[in-house]
Design an enzyme around this catalytic site. Structure first.
Site, short mmCIF file in Angstrom:
data_model
loop_
_atom_site.label_atom_id
_atom_site.label_comp_id
_atom_site.label_asym_id
_atom_site.label_seq_id
_atom_site.Cartn_x
_atom_site.Cartn_y
_atom_site.Cartn_z
N GLY A 47 0.85 -1.18 0.00
CA GLY A 47 0.00 0.00 0.00
C GLY A 47 0.89 1.24 0.00
O GLY A 47 2.02 1.19 0.49
N GLN A 52 3.15 10.02 0.98
CA GLN A 52 4.44 9.33 1.12
C GLN A 52 5.38 9.61 -0.05
O GLN A 52 6.58 9.33 0.05
CB GLN A 52 4.22 7.81 1.25
CG GLN A 52 3.49 7.41 2.52
CD GLN A 52 3.32 5.90 2.59
OE1 GLN A 52 2.37 5.35 2.05
NE2 GLN A 52 4.26 5.22 3.24
N CYS A 90 5.81 0.50 7.89
CA CYS A 90 5.47 1.59 6.97
C CYS A 90 6.70 1.93 6.15
O CYS A 90 7.78 2.07 6.70
CB CYS A 90 5.00 2.80 7.79
SG CYS A 90 4.56 4.22 6.78
N LEU A 91 6.50 2.09 4.84
CA LEU A 91 7.63 2.43 3.97
C LEU A 91 8.23 3.79 4.35
O LEU A 91 9.39 4.05 4.03
CB LEU A 91 7.18 2.44 2.50
CG LEU A 91 6.75 1.08 1.94
CD1 LEU A 91 6.13 1.24 0.56
CD2 LEU A 91 7.93 0.11 1.89
N HIS A 132 -4.72 1.90 7.15
CA HIS A 132 -3.38 2.49 7.28
C HIS A 132 -3.18 3.62 6.26
O HIS A 132 -2.69 4.70 6.61
CB HIS A 132 -2.33 1.37 7.10
CG HIS A 132 -0.91 1.81 7.18
ND1 HIS A 132 -0.06 1.42 8.21
CD2 HIS A 132 -0.16 2.59 6.37
CE1 HIS A 132 1.13 1.97 8.01
NE2 HIS A 132 1.11 2.67 6.90
N GLU A 133 -3.59 3.37 5.00
CA GLU A 133 -3.38 4.38 3.96
C GLU A 133 -4.31 5.58 4.15
O GLU A 133 -3.91 6.72 3.88
CB GLU A 133 -3.57 3.77 2.56
CG GLU A 133 -2.72 2.55 2.23
CD GLU A 133 -1.24 2.69 2.56
OE1 GLU A 133 -0.71 3.81 2.54
OE2 GLU A 133 -0.60 1.66 2.86
N HIS A 136 -2.81 7.85 6.49
CA HIS A 136 -1.75 8.68 5.89
C HIS A 136 -2.32 9.98 5.32
O HIS A 136 -1.71 11.04 5.48
CB HIS A 136 -1.05 7.92 4.75
CG HIS A 136 0.15 7.13 5.19
ND1 HIS A 136 1.22 7.70 5.84
CD2 HIS A 136 0.46 5.82 5.05
CE1 HIS A 136 2.14 6.76 6.09
NE2 HIS A 136 1.69 5.60 5.62
ZN ZN Z 1 2.57 3.76 5.83
#
Ligand code: ZN
Length: 161
Positions: A47, A52, A90-91, A132-133, A136
């Site tokens: 995701g 991000q 998380c990236l 989660h997204e 963000h």
């Molecule tokens: Zn994330």
């Protein structure tokens, strides 16, 4: 398609509430969405949200078993009372993991890349990734929702959101 740079915590864009996308602008943002999918896959994530990649707009991409899903202006419409705990990474927060409680099932409304509205029912990991997204694009990170932060290498790509 080109690979984008994923920004990391504490970059200020990760803490902004991202802007709604006008429905008339959606089609012109398909290139960005496709670049986000390529970037997510290269980073072995499942995701990715536009903030991000330093774009403060309400756009997320999610890998599903049926391919990549692109959603503009995603909004949670229904959520199960029950929650379950699961591990997330998380990236944008490399090397940290935590247990986060999420609704087991949700219904999300938004717009596809062709600007058509959709309603999506999700449960389990798919529901977790969407929550989660959507966090963000509201400036919320998983570390705000976990009581226990762990360090180390990820062992499971499904935790990179
Ligand atoms: Zn994330």
């Amino acid at each position: 398609m080109s690979k984008l740079t994923i920004i990391t915590n504490p970059h200020p864009t990760l803490r902004k509430k991202a802007a709604e996308v006008s429905v008339s602008d959606i089609v012109s943002l398909k290139g960005l969405a496709n670049d986000m999918i390529a970037t997510m896959r290269e980073a072995q994530g499942i995701g990715l949200a536009a903030p991000q990649v330093n774009q403060s707009i309400r756009l997320i991409v999610v890998n599903t078993k049926d391919g990549a899903l692109i959603l503009f202006n995603p909004k949670i419409k229904n959520k199960s009372f029950r929650k379950e705990e699961g591990e997330e990474g998380c990236l944008s927060i490399p090397g940290l993991y935590g247990l986060v409680k999420r609704h087991i099932s949700i219904t999300v409304e938004g717009y596809r890349e062709d600007a058509h509205p959709v309603s999506i029912k999700a449960r389990g990991l798919f529901a977790r990734v969407l929550q989660h997204e959507i966090d963000h694009i509201n400036g919320i990170l998983f570390i705000d929702r976990t009581k226990k932060i762990m360090t180390g290498n990820n062992t499971d790509a499904s935790e990179n959101l």
